[in-house]
Design a protein around this motif. Structure first.
Motif, short mmCIF file in Angstrom:
data_model
loop_
_atom_site.label_atom_id
_atom_site.label_comp_id
_atom_site.label_asym_id
_atom_site.label_seq_id
_atom_site.Cartn_x
_atom_site.Cartn_y
_atom_site.Cartn_z
N PRO A 20 0.83 -1.21 0.00
CA PRO A 20 0.00 0.00 0.00
C PRO A 20 0.86 1.26 0.00
O PRO A 20 1.99 1.27 0.51
CB PRO A 20 -0.80 -0.12 1.30
CG PRO A 20 0.02 -1.00 2.18
CD PRO A 20 0.73 -1.96 1.27
N LEU A 21 0.34 2.33 -0.55
CA LEU A 21 0.99 3.64 -0.57
C LEU A 21 0.09 4.61 0.19
O LEU A 21 -1.11 4.69 -0.08
CB LEU A 21 1.21 4.12 -2.00
CG LEU A 21 1.92 5.46 -2.17
CD1 LEU A 21 3.37 5.35 -1.73
CD2 LEU A 21 1.84 5.91 -3.63
N ILE A 22 0.67 5.34 1.12
CA ILE A 22 -0.08 6.26 1.97
C ILE A 22 0.02 7.67 1.40
O ILE A 22 1.12 8.19 1.19
CB ILE A 22 0.46 6.23 3.41
CG1 ILE A 22 0.30 4.81 3.99
CG2 ILE A 22 -0.25 7.25 4.28
CD1 ILE A 22 1.13 4.57 5.24
N VAL A 23 -1.14 8.27 1.14
CA VAL A 23 -1.20 9.65 0.63
C VAL A 23 -1.82 10.52 1.72
O VAL A 23 -3.04 10.50 1.92
CB VAL A 23 -2.03 9.73 -0.66
CG1 VAL A 23 -2.03 11.16 -1.21
CG2 VAL A 23 -1.50 8.75 -1.71
N PRO A 24 -1.00 11.29 2.45
CA PRO A 24 -1.55 12.13 3.52
C PRO A 24 -2.45 13.22 2.95
O PRO A 24 -2.26 13.71 1.85
CB PRO A 24 -0.30 12.74 4.17
CG PRO A 24 0.84 11.89 3.72
CD PRO A 24 0.46 11.38 2.37
#
Length: 288
Positions: free
Chosen positions: A274-278
């Protein structure tokens, strides 16, 4: 894949699996409470480190990540509970025997001024020395192999304090490898490194894992943690909030619960994690 463990109402559903993982763990904390000045930082905590994978501990500042790592290495003594290393209570083991089984890289280690790379890495052989067993050709071979594994052989004669941050981290990891252990604990190994050097150090950690090492790290960068880990331990206020593979653990809901962070979780375009996009208050694309 490591099964996710979640505190709260879902804990009973995975109790049997958690017990099985603890049985095969190289390193585990059982009911551990640790604190400073009478204040508990981690309280009645259970965690098992599965063998042969990279485990990364994440969580907000002050949640007990480094305290847990230091407790697992016996640098801190729990007020309650037990730390088990290869099936034995670590409190009952000799310091030299613990050092032969696990290596620790603390935050921002400092070498004596003028010490060369080769001399620093050679200090990793100290647990294997005694008045009956002095330095030998076998020790020299282990040091040479540790230097080669971390790609710093050509720096052997350089003073440690003359190196870049990324080079120094490789040298410290080399010293840890020279202990001859396949269980490595790294406390924020990318601290003070720019992104390129951080990736370089984590690629090295990945290489060590592929060669058979079990690795436990503390990291602050959540996307690097998900990219380089097989097993995440998410902490909040001295407790384990969740544990498991990043694909199973990282959700927008968990990020808000653990960090108070509003974020979207999307597929990493270059990997299988997964990639976290704040999401902040500004710079967000409008719906129109």
């Amino acid at each position: 894949m490591v099964t996710q463990f979640i505190t709260g109402s879902g804990a009973a559903d995975v109790a049997g699996t958690e017990s099985q993982v603890a049985d095969v763990a190289r390193l585990a904390a059982r009911g551990v409470t640790v604190g400073y000045g009478g204040r508990a930082v981690i309280d009645d905590l259970d965690v098992a480190i599965p063998p042969g994978v990279i485990t990364t501990i994440i969580g907000p500042n002050g949640c007990g990540k480094s305290t847990l790592l230091r407790t697992l290495t016996r640098l801190l003594k729990p007020a309650l509970g037990t730390v088990v290393l290869d099936g034995e209570d670590i409190a009952g083991l000799r310091t030299r025997d613990v050092a032969k089984k696990l290596g620790l890289l603390p935050q921002a280690p400092v070498a004596p001024e003028g010490l060369t790379v080769a001399d620093l890495v050679a200090r990793g052989r100290h647990p294997h020395q005694s008045w009956l067993r002095q330095w030998s050709s076998d020790d020299a071979e282990v040091v040479a192999r540790a230097l080669a594994m971390t790609g710093v052989s050509e720096l052997a004669d350089r003073p440690v304090d003359s190196l870049s941050g990324g080079q120094r981290q490789r040298v410290w990891i080399s010293m840890t490898l020279a202990q001859g252990t396949d269980l490595l604990l790294l406390d924020e190994p990318t601290t003070y490194l720019d992104l390129a050097h951080a990736i370089d150090v984590l690629d090295l950690v990945d290489d060590l894992h592929e060669s058979g090492c079990t690795v436990v790290m503390v990291l602050h960068d959540l996307n690097l943690a998900t990219r380089y880990s097989d097993n995440l331990v998410v902490m909040r206020e001295g407790s384990i909030l969740a544990q498991g593979h990043p694909r199973d653990v990282i959700t927008a809901e968990l990020l808000y619960e653990a960090f108070g962070l509003h974020a979207q979780v999307v597929d990493d375009p270059v990997g299988d994690r997964p990639l976290i996009v704040p999401i902040g208050r500004t710079h967000v694309r409008s719906a129109s």
